[in-house]
Write an enzyme that holds these catalytic residues in place. Structure first.
Site, PDB file in Angstrom:
ATOM      1  N   GLN A   9      -7.461  -1.662   1.143  1.00 32.09           N
ATOM      2  CA  GLN A   9      -8.652  -1.404   0.245  1.00 32.09           C
ATOM      3  C   GLN A   9      -8.438  -2.574  -0.837  1.00 32.09           C
ATOM      4  OE1 GLN A   9      -9.408   2.761   0.776  1.00 32.09           O
ATOM      5  NE2 GLN A   9     -11.393   1.656  -0.742  1.00 32.09           N
ATOM      6  N   SER A  88      -0.997   0.645   3.287  1.00 33.42           N
ATOM      7  CA  SER A  88      -2.146   1.479   2.180  1.00 33.42           C
ATOM      8  C   SER A  88      -2.967   1.818   3.552  1.00 33.42           C
ATOM      9  CB  SER A  88      -2.981   1.269   1.261  1.00 33.42           C
ATOM     10  OG  SER A  88      -4.002   2.260   0.950  1.00 33.42           O
ATOM     11  N   LEU A  89      -4.439   1.923   3.344  1.00 33.28           N
ATOM     12  CA  LEU A  89      -5.467   2.075   4.980  1.00 33.28           C
ATOM     13  C   LEU A  89      -5.101   1.408   5.718  1.00 33.28           C
ATOM     14  CD1 LEU A  89      -8.189   3.209   5.853  1.00 33.28           C
ATOM     15  CD2 LEU A  89      -8.505   0.497   5.060  1.00 33.28           C
ATOM     16  N   ARG A 113     -10.034  10.700   5.108  1.00 23.82           N
ATOM     17  CA  ARG A 113      -9.102  10.352   4.220  1.00 23.82           C
ATOM     18  C   ARG A 113     -10.410   9.487   2.859  1.00 23.82           C
ATOM     19  NH1 ARG A 113      -6.629   5.718   2.629  1.00 23.82           N
ATOM     20  NH2 ARG A 113      -4.142   5.661   2.070  1.00 23.82           N
ATOM     21  N   HIS A 197      -2.687   6.039  -4.490  1.00 22.14           N
ATOM     22  CA  HIS A 197      -1.128   5.801  -4.600  1.00 22.14           C
ATOM     23  C   HIS A 197      -0.427   6.387  -5.641  1.00 22.14           C
ATOM     24  CE1 HIS A 197      -1.061   4.416  -0.143  1.00 22.14           C
ATOM     25  NE2 HIS A 197      -2.225   3.402  -1.344  1.00 22.14           N
ATOM     26  N   GLN A 246       1.907   8.551   1.265  1.00 19.80           N
ATOM     27  CA  GLN A 246       1.361   7.682   1.288  1.00 19.80           C
ATOM     28  C   GLN A 246      -0.155   8.177   0.579  1.00 19.80           C
ATOM     29  OE1 GLN A 246      -1.903   5.422   2.749  1.00 19.80           O
ATOM     30  NE2 GLN A 246      -0.560   4.889   4.607  1.00 19.80           N
TER      31      GLN A 246
END
Length: 299
Positions: A9, A88-89, A113, A197, A246
């Site tokens: 993102q 991340s994503l 998510r 996070h 994560q």
């Protein structure tokens, strides 16, 4: 050895799917995603407004579908990878590329998510900011100043001179102000819809664990370096645990790039929009061949 890198993102923009060079393949894949989600994902990405695309529950499936469209285009041209990692994503795209779960299950995962993340911060909205050009002492100093206003933590270790912080709005704003007062480095607020996070997301991580539990995972066809420990995992249950962790743990991107290099990667291709990871990769591995699909000339 070639490594695929998948962005997360902050890399999204309206029109990004239209940059994928095979429009027929891309529309087909977006059609599959739209059927799963019950919404017109193509219209959201190509004709929607930026505010709607930036909503976490929309950004995640939009980026995932765009990245997987690029994967299919590359595969149709005989291009694959030996190892992969995602920021991340982007880790979900890397795992899907490696055959850990299907595209349809991946779309369901990232949509849920995003929804869980949005709910996790509904009563305590937050944000993120990239801190560039500070050494660790100064970084700890500005974080300490930010914590005077609320929760703020290091969330992404992106480069030796760039760390993303995440937390409550007032606390992140105070960090940004503290960077300006130091007079070195700079702080850039990111276009994200939640404090990813960070410990604020702990409740969401528990909820996401139940979602991941119900999705069948397979062993990856090639190594995928995870965000949490910056190592590849082969066991499907361990991979699930890493995705849950994560949710609220920092992205160890500097260590991820070091791991890829130790594994023998000499070429790195960012598979997704913008080229953020390309810029970071060129910093981390100046001698490496690091490029982005959007920078390539396609015939």
């Amino acid at each position: 050895m070639i490594a695929f890198l998948f962005p997360g993102q902050g890399s999204q923009y309206v029109g990004m799917a239209g940059r994928v060079v095979d429009p027929i393949l891309t529309r087909r894949l977006f059609g599959q995603a739209s059927d799963v989600l019950g919404l017109d994902l193509w219209n959201l990405v190509e004709a929607g407004d930026e505010a709607m695309l930036t909503r976490t529950e929309n950004t995640q499936p939009a980026l995932f579908a765009t990245e997987m469209a690029w994967v299919e285009v590359l595969a149709s041209r005989g291009m694959g990878c030996d190892v992969a990692a995602g920021h991340s994503l982007g880790e979900f795209s890397a795992l899907c590329c490696a055959g850990v779960f299907t595209f349809e299950d991946g779309i369901r995962l990232v949509r849920q998510r995003g929804e869980i993340m949005a709910r996790a911060v509904s009563g305590s909205p937050g944000t993120m900011a990239a801190i560039v050009g500070l050494d660790d002492n100064d970084l700890q100093r500005v974080l300490a100043e930010g914590r005077r206003a609320g929760i703020v933590e290091a969330a992404n270790y992106n480069a030796s001179d760039q760390t993303v912080v995440s937390g409550e709005m007032a606390a992140v704003d105070r960090v940004i102000g503290a960077v300006k007062e130091i007079g070195r480095g700079r702080a850039i607020k990111l276009r994200v819809g939640a404090p990813f996070h960070s410990s604020i997301m702990a409740g969401g991580a528990a909820e996401f664990a139940t979602v991941v539990h119900d999705i069948p995972f397979s062993r990856p066809r090639f190594p995928v370096v995870n965000n949490v420990a910056a190592v590849p995992e082969d066991n499907p249950e361990t991979i699930k645990e890493c995705l849950v962790a994560q949710f609220k743990s920092p992205v160890q991107w500097v260590r991820t790039m070091e791991t890829l290099q130790r594994m023998g990667a000499s070429e790195y291709l960012e598979v997704g929009p913008k080229g953020v990871l390309t810029a970071l990769g060129r910093k981390a591995i100046p001698e490496g061949n690091v490029r982005a699909v959007e920078e390539e000339t396609w015939q």
